[in-house]
Design a protein around this motif. Structure first.
Motif, mmCIF file in Angstrom:
data_model
loop_
_atom_site.group_PDB
_atom_site.id
_atom_site.type_symbol
_atom_site.label_atom_id
_atom_site.label_comp_id
_atom_site.label_asym_id
_atom_site.label_seq_id
_atom_site.Cartn_x
_atom_site.Cartn_y
_atom_site.Cartn_z
ATOM 1 N N MET A 75 -5.802 1.293 -7.339
ATOM 2 C CA MET A 75 -5.077 1.964 -8.408
ATOM 3 C C MET A 75 -5.932 2.050 -9.658
ATOM 4 S SD MET A 75 -3.751 -0.127 -11.121
ATOM 5 C CE MET A 75 -1.994 0.138 -11.275
ATOM 6 N N ARG A 114 3.099 -0.694 -2.537
ATOM 7 C CA ARG A 114 3.651 0.508 -3.170
ATOM 8 C C ARG A 114 3.179 1.768 -2.450
ATOM 9 N NH1 ARG A 114 2.441 -2.374 -8.044
ATOM 10 N NH2 ARG A 114 0.558 -1.109 -8.362
ATOM 11 N N VAL A 115 1.912 1.764 -2.012
ATOM 12 C CA VAL A 115 1.393 2.906 -1.258
ATOM 13 C C VAL A 115 2.187 3.089 0.032
ATOM 14 C CG1 VAL A 115 -0.600 3.726 0.086
ATOM 15 C CG2 VAL A 115 -0.922 2.867 -2.244
ATOM 16 N N TYR A 151 0.310 9.367 -6.085
ATOM 17 C CA TYR A 151 -0.491 8.901 -4.949
ATOM 18 C C TYR A 151 -1.304 10.058 -4.382
ATOM 19 C CZ TYR A 151 2.493 4.903 -5.534
ATOM 20 O OH TYR A 151 3.139 3.817 -6.083
ATOM 21 N N THR A 193 -6.126 5.816 -0.321
ATOM 22 C CA THR A 193 -5.106 6.264 -1.266
ATOM 23 C C THR A 193 -5.408 5.728 -2.652
ATOM 24 O OG1 THR A 193 -3.493 6.097 0.519
ATOM 25 C CG2 THR A 193 -2.628 6.395 -1.714
ATOM 26 N N ARG A 213 3.889 6.968 -11.552
ATOM 27 C CA ARG A 213 2.894 6.714 -10.505
ATOM 28 C C ARG A 213 2.723 7.945 -9.626
ATOM 29 N NH1 ARG A 213 2.018 1.069 -10.437
ATOM 30 N NH2 ARG A 213 3.649 -0.039 -11.590
ATOM 31 N N GLU A 243 -3.672 5.249 -6.270
ATOM 32 C CA GLU A 243 -2.467 5.259 -7.096
ATOM 33 C C GLU A 243 -2.892 5.373 -8.548
ATOM 34 O OE1 GLU A 243 1.320 2.318 -7.393
ATOM 35 O OE2 GLU A 243 -0.569 1.479 -8.110
#
Length: 483
Positions: free
Chosen positions: A241, A227-228, A76, A64, A74, A66
């Motif tokens: 990210m 956060r993912v 994803y 993933t 943000r 970000e």
């Protein structure tokens, strides 16, 4: 519909964050448009990043990404352009097998600037690179190399022997004239081995286009993975990210085909030089300036320094007074580019650390900063603003020498004994200005020494001013327990 027999491969050496947030993203976007003819395979040349590699293997190369805008938005994206992840082995057998496949048409690499071991005359710096000498001996003895040159020699020897055909060598690092210089370094390495047949094969059956790459990609942190997970529900140990900005400019000199990258925004040009110079001098050098200055006054992150008016002014003055004038004429609006760069560095959502950006000063000064010094002096012009950048690094080096940098400083091109000797000398400014690794033919130039003395005084005032501000902000009726 692309069949397995039709699939062509880009073999990438160095599966770090930048590659996965940059080159892999462009190919992912091409796949999203239905063009799946090209895929990525890759691995590392050394046994590092083991947790990330294990995660990528478990996730079949996917992860993933970000991305964060300057406004903090943000997004994803599940990136699945890397179809083969090669676990490290000392003999590089997995990478060799891919290099020998006729369907592999491009070998690309990301190793950081210091991994090219080139001095200011574009010659391999054997004397200050013991691992390069060790690699030469390893390849002589029939073992695989672990530096870029040793590894490429191992891969290209095998490809030549297998008759797999032409291949493009694509440099994806922030090295000026990166294709030409890495090719020159590779050929020097091969000739030092005495392998004239391989040198001739490289000259005939490969090309090395220059390229310019750009996207700020901090080291992944546990917060990114958290956060993912919150946003996607996915436990991703390879998550990373980057900022939303992305750019890739490549000279269109591919010897055996390439993806249709223009469809997804890659700029394919005749010469990358003006884009490269703007990026290296206006972005990379400014980035280092902010990281060194920010560390000196106690900041952790790049955005903190960029929001500091005094640090922002040092960076602005360097670009405006000294860098832009030597880059004119340019097809780029350089003043607008400067302002976009500073806005990008101001983004707190990126949380890019001074530690990451401050590293490798002994390759960044000759690569990013010395060319402006050299060109200004050749024109008989002042170097007052650009001299502040190496003066900041010298002050930073003094802190490192005293054990006062609040993180581990990494610098592949630095000889620690030499750096300590500079700081311990009776005249550190003169010793610093005389270092040939940093300055090449400029080493010891009286104009450079004088400019660095003046700039060092300016840096001392800058640091003292911040110290007094810090003290006044935190003053109370009770003295602090430590200064």
């Amino acid at each position: 519909m692309t069949t397995a027999q039709d699939t062509l491969t880009i073999l990438h050496l160095g599966l770090g964050s930048f590659h996965r947030a940059h080159q892999a993203v462009y190919l992912h976007q091409l796949h999203a448009l239905g063009d799946t003819r090209w895929v990525l395979a890759g691995g590392n040349l050394r046994p590092d990043m083991q947790e990330t590699i294990d995660a990528l293997v478990a996730q079949n190369g996917a992860y993933t990404l970000e991305t964060v805008t300057a406004q903090g938005e943000r997004r994803y994206t599940w990136i699945d352009a890397i179809r083969t992840v090669v676990p490290w082995t000392a003999d590089l057998s997995g990478l060799v097998a891919l290099a020998c496949a006729p369907t592999t048409r491009i070998i690309s690499f990301t190793v950081t600037e210091a991994g090219y071991y080139l001095n200011s005359q574009h010659q391999l710096d054997w004397d200050s690179a013991p691992d390069l000498k060790a690699d030469l001996q390893a390849v002589r003895e029939g073992r695989a190399g672990s530096t870029l040159y040793g590894a490429l020699t191992t891969l290209l020897r095998a490809r030549m022997a297998s008759g797999a055909g032409d291949v493009t060598l694509l440099n994806c690092d922030n090295l000026r004239h990166n294709g030409e210089r890495s090719r020159h370094g590779l050929l020097q390495f091969v000739r030092a081995l005495g392998d004239d047949a391989l040198a001739q094969w490289i000259e005939t059956h490969t090309t090395s286009p220059n390229a310019m790459v750009d996207r700020i990609t901090p080291r992944p942190t546990p917060e990114v993975a958290a956060r993912v997970l919150a946003a996607t529900g996915r436990q991703d140990r390879a998550a990373l990210m980057g900022e939303s900005f992305i750019q890739w400019v490549i000279e269109d000199r591919f010897i055996n085909g390439r993806p249709d990258w223009a469809r997804v925004g890659v700029e394919l040009v005749d010469s990358v030089a003006p884009y490269e110079e703007a990026k290296i001098r206006l972005l990379n050098a400014t980035h280092s300036c902010i990281a060194w200055a920010g560390t000196l006054v106690g900041y952790t992150y790049i955005h903190e320094g960029t929001h500091d008016p005094a640090i922002r002014q040092l960076a602005f003055n360097y670009v405006t007074d000294d860098a832009i004038p030597v880059l004119q004429p340019s097809p780029i609006d350089l003043a607008a580019y400067r302002d976009v760069v500073l806005d990008r560095f101001s983004n707190p959502a990126i949380a890019d650390t001074n530690q990451r950006v401050a590293m490798d000063g002994f390759s960044k000064i000759p690569g990013f900063i010395a060319p402006t010094v050299r060109e200004r002096l050749a024109r008989g012009e002042s170097i007052a603003s650009v001299a502040v950048l190496p003066a900041l690094f010298l002050a930073y080096l003094h802190r490192w020498h005293a054990g006062q940098i609040p993180y581990t400083y990494q610098d592949q091109a630095m000889d620690p004994a030499v750096a300590h000797a500079i700081c311990a000398s009776a005249d550190p400014v003169a010793a610093f200005a005389a270092d040939p690794v940093l300055w090449g033919e400029l080493a010891g130039d009286a104009r450079l020494v004088q400019a660095l003395r003046t700039a060092t005084e300016q840096v001392d005032r800058f640091v003292a001013g911040h110290s007094s501000q810090h003290s006044s902000k935190h003053s109370t009726s009770t003295p602090p327990s430590h200064p």
